[in-house]
Motif scaffolding. Structure first.
Motif, PDB file in Angstrom:
ATOM      1  N   VAL A  44      30.914  46.798  51.119  1.00  0.00           N
ATOM      2  CA  VAL A  44      32.141  47.384  51.668  1.00  0.00           C
ATOM      3  C   VAL A  44      32.871  46.360  52.544  1.00  0.00           C
ATOM      4  CG1 VAL A  44      33.053  49.180  53.172  1.00  0.00           C
ATOM      5  CG2 VAL A  44      31.239  49.728  51.530  1.00  0.00           C
ATOM      6  N   ILE A  45      32.112  45.669  53.388  1.00  0.00           N
ATOM      7  CA  ILE A  45      32.718  44.666  54.275  1.00  0.00           C
ATOM      8  C   ILE A  45      33.371  43.551  53.455  1.00  0.00           C
ATOM      9  CG2 ILE A  45      32.195  42.888  55.986  1.00  0.00           C
ATOM     10  CD1 ILE A  45      30.024  44.783  57.075  1.00  0.00           C
ATOM     11  N   PHE A  46      32.689  43.126  52.401  1.00  0.00           N
ATOM     12  CA  PHE A  46      33.238  42.052  51.581  1.00  0.00           C
ATOM     13  C   PHE A  46      34.555  42.472  50.938  1.00  0.00           C
ATOM     14  CE2 PHE A  46      33.734  40.362  47.282  1.00  0.00           C
ATOM     15  CZ  PHE A  46      33.959  39.038  47.583  1.00  0.00           C
ATOM     16  N   ASN A 180      47.620  32.666  37.721  1.00  0.00           N
ATOM     17  CA  ASN A 180      46.405  31.852  37.739  1.00  0.00           C
ATOM     18  C   ASN A 180      46.044  31.454  39.162  1.00  0.00           C
ATOM     19  OD1 ASN A 180      46.027  31.890  34.979  1.00  0.00           O
ATOM     20  ND2 ASN A 180      47.437  30.172  34.650  1.00  0.00           N
ATOM     21  N   ALA A 181      47.078  31.255  40.000  1.00  0.00           N
ATOM     22  CA  ALA A 181      46.813  30.917  41.399  1.00  0.00           C
ATOM     23  C   ALA A 181      46.116  32.068  42.105  1.00  0.00           C
ATOM     24  CB  ALA A 181      48.132  30.560  42.094  1.00  0.00           C
ATOM     25  N   MET A 182      46.593  33.293  41.809  1.00  0.00           N
ATOM     26  CA  MET A 182      45.927  34.457  42.413  1.00  0.00           C
ATOM     27  C   MET A 182      44.530  34.631  41.824  1.00  0.00           C
ATOM     28  SD  MET A 182      47.282  38.388  42.770  1.00  0.00           S
ATOM     29  CE  MET A 182      48.602  37.898  43.896  1.00  0.00           C
ATOM     30  N   GLN A 183      44.383  34.321  40.533  1.00  0.00           N
ATOM     31  CA  GLN A 183      43.072  34.414  39.894  1.00  0.00           C
ATOM     32  C   GLN A 183      42.097  33.443  40.560  1.00  0.00           C
ATOM     33  OE1 GLN A 183      41.901  36.316  37.151  1.00  0.00           O
ATOM     34  NE2 GLN A 183      39.954  35.463  37.803  1.00  0.00           N
ATOM     35  N   VAL A 184      42.578  32.220  40.853  1.00  0.00           N
ATOM     36  CA  VAL A 184      41.729  31.228  41.525  1.00  0.00           C
ATOM     37  C   VAL A 184      41.383  31.713  42.926  1.00  0.00           C
ATOM     38  CG1 VAL A 184      41.683  28.885  42.456  1.00  0.00           C
ATOM     39  CG2 VAL A 184      42.613  29.310  40.164  1.00  0.00           C
ATOM     40  N   HIS A 185      42.347  32.310  43.580  1.00  0.00           N
ATOM     41  CA  HIS A 185      42.129  32.807  44.941  1.00  0.00           C
ATOM     42  C   HIS A 185      41.034  33.875  44.951  1.00  0.00           C
ATOM     43  CE1 HIS A 185      43.283  33.459  49.124  1.00  0.00           C
ATOM     44  NE2 HIS A 185      43.188  34.773  48.874  1.00  0.00           N
ATOM     45  N   ILE A 186      41.121  34.810  44.003  1.00  0.00           N
ATOM     46  CA  ILE A 186      40.115  35.883  43.933  1.00  0.00           C
ATOM     47  C   ILE A 186      38.786  35.336  43.439  1.00  0.00           C
ATOM     48  CG2 ILE A 186      39.536  38.017  42.700  1.00  0.00           C
ATOM     49  CD1 ILE A 186      42.406  38.872  42.966  1.00  0.00           C
ATOM     50  N   PHE A 189      36.628  34.345  46.222  1.00  0.00           N
ATOM     51  CA  PHE A 189      35.866  35.449  46.826  1.00  0.00           C
ATOM     52  C   PHE A 189      34.561  35.661  46.066  1.00  0.00           C
ATOM     53  CE2 PHE A 189      40.263  37.409  47.861  1.00  0.00           C
ATOM     54  CZ  PHE A 189      40.407  36.556  48.941  1.00  0.00           C
ATOM     55  N   GLN A 190      34.673  35.642  44.751  1.00  0.00           N
ATOM     56  CA  GLN A 190      33.495  35.893  43.918  1.00  0.00           C
ATOM     57  C   GLN A 190      32.453  34.798  44.113  1.00  0.00           C
ATOM     58  OE1 GLN A 190      34.453  37.233  40.011  1.00  0.00           O
ATOM     59  NE2 GLN A 190      32.543  36.514  39.112  1.00  0.00           N
ATOM     60  N   GLY A 200      28.575  39.481  40.917  1.00  0.00           N
ATOM     61  CA  GLY A 200      29.423  40.592  40.510  1.00  0.00           C
ATOM     62  C   GLY A 200      30.807  40.115  40.126  1.00  0.00           C
ATOM     63  N   ASP A 201      31.705  41.068  39.873  1.00  0.00           N
ATOM     64  CA  ASP A 201      33.082  40.779  39.487  1.00  0.00           C
ATOM     65  C   ASP A 201      34.021  41.261  40.577  1.00  0.00           C
ATOM     66  OD1 ASP A 201      32.302  39.722  37.084  1.00  0.00           O
ATOM     67  OD2 ASP A 201      32.462  41.636  36.010  1.00  0.00           O
TER      68      ASP A 201
END
Length: 724
Positions: A44-46, A180-186, A189-190, A200-201
């Motif tokens: 949840v925190i993540f 793609n920039a947002m994809q790299v950003h997320i 996190f992963q 996980g995803d």
């Protein structure tokens, strides 16, 4: 003292495993609860932290767009498109995560653009784009994701209105953000979570359940996100605002959702999700469980090894007894066991040896009795006198009454009588009044009808003495089927009668035939000459008829006594015989108000017979049927081929029929129910059929008619075919 009580003291050591197991279980449950809560809180925190980071990213991109909209070159209405495009290039130099920028006038027409395929000379308009309409209303917006027809890639647009120095709107500027920039950003996190062991995803969805960002680019624009995380669309807001995880039972995946907060220029409902397989999330828990199980297993193994050696000494004699008991139960030979263990088991062993010896003797006696009971040709039945429950039905009884062997002792006598008419007929004959009332004589003879055939039995009924601890006395029935004996006696008696009748007929015919012939001749002569006599002409006519009748009796008696005809057995066509009978009797039956019908197969059928004698038998049967139908009716002749290799001729009339007594006496010499009958016709038919290896059966029911069935062997190919 070497007793079982002493050995059992050591078995108590096994009880030590129980406290260890209880303590381990309680400790595991406590740590499990704490560890589970900790891991779920981490998810949840993540997701919350990732959502906040994404909010900062969106805020930065909105600020970039506002900064570009405030550029003096864009707000100056006199600026050339080339100057604006140069400003766009300068902007792209420091902001590489944009595909490009577009400046449109208030009507949506493109004024300037640094996209490769779009420039200020293009007449393309943006007025129909949703983001253009939104920015006209809001002033600063972030669009939903869509597939751009300019770059043919998924894109989101950050757009803002451009105002001049007087605050008037002179156009709008839009920046196409590279997903793609947002994809790299997320993806960052992963990667961070993978360092903590969570493979996980991380994904981003909108309120409709469509993927905006997903590790698999093919999933973008797909609307199956809610189904994959096992959630309804109306539950997104509620779940994202709580600390609960969403569990997909089918895929065994846990998901934490956090809503991206609204801000100026961004009022869309986006949710950042983090999904982890259940087994990976709870991997530390499984590891802890493995350690507990391993520890408990080691302790258990040591305890089992210690107890096994002790139990072997204690249990081995008991196992030997149990094995011997099992062998004895299934009929195997068991030899006496040795008494070389501790005192209690030695006493049990000696008792077991004595018991098996006695039981074996009793079992041998029982097997012998059962074998005798099942192999004897006598039927044996036994039932409890008070309850009428069947206790014994041997093989002969089951075969005779067609009783299922599995149900032989599961019913009462009354229940079996209701389901089995053969058994019911037999019991009713043995106990005509009541099962509780035994017959007066212990040995007697009965007769009953089984499967349409009358059978005779010699029966013995007795009450068995009570056995120890037996409450109800058994009634024993022992019976012997003497049907063959009775039938043989009847056949011998009939043969003797026929022989006697033949002898009498021969003597009778020899003595009176010539005088009768002389009388008959004189009476005819007197009638031709018209000679005066004391007798009237009517009386003379009666005398002639009576003499003819006596002569007919003599002829029938001579047929019995006469040696067999020299005519050979031939293959006689049944169809031709039926055709002749049809010609002879159809008209006669119609004149009498009756019907004579014939049915036979299309195939040509032949029987082994004397043609004239067979025709004589059929004529006799037809005459009897016609005389029996006094009020009209129908005679049906049916020809059938039997599986046994016989041909059957069935004569079915609708006459008066016969009662049981009459049917039993049918065929007896001189027995007749007709006023002018001789009682010899059926007897002659039986006699003729016996000479052709045939037989005749009679079925009749009073008031419904009679069926005469003639059985003859089907002709073989070796016989001469006679079709005349």
């Amino acid at each position: 003292m070497d007793t079982l009580r002493t050995k059992l003291f050591f078995i108590m050591l096994i009880i030590a495993l129980a406290p260890l197991g209880v303590a381990g279980f309680i400790s595991y449950q406590a740590q499990k609860s704490e560890l589970t809560e900790q891991m779920e809180d981490t998810m949840v925190i993540f997701s919350d932290n990732a959502a906040v980071t994404l909010e900062d990213l969106i805020q930065e991109r909105l600020s970039d767009t506002e900064l570009l909209a405030a550029n003096p070159v864009l707000s100056d209405e006199t600026s050339d498109p080339e100057d604006i495009e140069q400003e766009f290039k300068n902007f792209q130099t420091t902001h590489e995560y944009y595909f490009g920028s577009i400046f449109t006038n208030p009507e949506g027409t493109i004024v300037a653009s640094d996209y490769q395929h779009v420039n200020h000379s293009s007449t393309q308009s943006m007025d129909r784009r949703q983001w253009f309409e939104d920015v006209q209303e809001e002033g600063l917006i972030l669009s939903d994701i869509f597939l751009s027809d300019i770059i043919n890639q998924p894109v989101i647009v950050f757009a803002a209105l451009v105002e001049n120095s007087d605050g008037e709107v002179v156009g709008s500027v839009s920046n196409g953000y590279d997903m793609n920039a947002m994809q790299v950003h997320i993806a960052n996190f992963q990667s961070q979570q993978e360092e903590f062991g969570y493979d996980g995803d991380v994904f981003l969805i909108n309120e409709a359940g469509e993927y905006i960002v997903h590790p698999d680019p093919d999933q973008v624009f797909e609307s199956g996100a809610l189904e994959e995380i096992s959630l309804a669309s109306g539950e997104l807001q509620e779940v994202s605002s709580s600390d609960e995880l969403v569990y997909n039972r089918e895929e065994e995946i846990l998901t934490s959702l956090a809503k991206v907060s609204h801000m100026e220029g961004f009022d869309r409902d986006w949710y950042l999700g983090f999904s982890v397989p259940e087994d990976e999330l709870y991997a530390p828990l499984q590891e802890m469980l493995f350690k507990y199980v391993l520890l408990f297993g080691v302790v258990t193994l040591l305890t089992v090894i210690a107890a096994a050696k002790l139990s072997r000494y204690i249990v081995r004699p008991v196992e030997r007894l149990a094995s011997a008991t099992s062998d004895f139960a299934v009929g195997r030979k068991v030899f006496p066991l040795s008494s070389d263990s501790y005192e209690e088991v030695n006493n049990l062993t000696r008792t077991f040896n004595y018991m098996t010896q006695k039981l074996e003797e009793r079992e041998n006696a029982h097997k012998k009795s059962t074998t005798i009971l099942e192999t004897t040709d006598n039927g044996v039945l036994a039932f409890e006198h008070q309850t009428h429950h069947l206790t014994t039905i041997n093989r002969k009884s089951r075969e005779l009454f067609h009783i299922d062997a599995e149900a032989n002792t599961k019913k009462t006598v009354e229940e079996l009588m209701r389901k089995n008419h053969h058994f019911a007929a037999f019991i009713s004959a043995v106990f005509p009044n009541d099962l509780m009332q035994l017959p007066e004589k212990p040995h007697f003879e009965i007769s009953c009808t089984l499967s349409g055939e009358k059978r005779w039995f010699l029966v013995s009924v007795s009450a068995l003495p009570l056995i120890e601890n037996q409450q109800n006395q058994d009634i024993l029935l022992v019976f012997n089927d003497i049907t063959d004996k009775r039938q043989m006696e009847n056949e011998l008696l009939r043969a003797e009668k026929l022989k006697l009748i033949g002898q009498l007929a021969a003597g009778f015919a020899h003595e009176i035939r010539n005088p009768l012939a002389t009388i008959h001749g004189f009476m005819q002569l007197m009638r031709r000459r018209g000679h005066e006599s004391a007798l009237t002409s009517e009386q003379k006519e009666v005398i002639v008829k009576e003499i003819d009748r006596v002569n007919g009796i003599v002829e029938e008696l001579l047929n019995i006594a006469r040696p067999e005809s020299e005519e050979e057995v031939r293959a006689v066509s049944v169809q031709n015989l039926a055709h002749e009978l049809d010609i002879l009797y159809t008209d006669a039956f119609q004149e009498a108000g009756m019907k004579f019908n014939i049915e036979f197969p299309e195939d040509e059928l032949y029987v082994e017979a004397h043609e004239k004698k067979l025709k004589q038998i059929c004529v006799n049967v037809i005459h009897n049927a016609k005389e029996a139908m006094t009020s009209g009716g129908q005679l049906l002749l049916t020809v059938q081929r039997q599986a046994s290799g016989e041909i059957s001729l069935l004569f079915q009339d609708t006459g008066e029929g016969m009662d049981e007594e009459t049917k039993e006496l049918a065929g007896t010499p001189f027995f007749t129910t007709k006023e002018r009958g001789t009682g010899l016709g059926m007897m002659i038919c039986h006699h003729l059929l016996e000479g052709m290896n045939g037989s005749m059966n009679v079925k009749s029911e009073q008031g419904k008619g009679t069926t005469i069935i003639i059985h003859l062997p089907e002709a073989s190919n070796e016989l001469d075919v006679h079709k005349s």
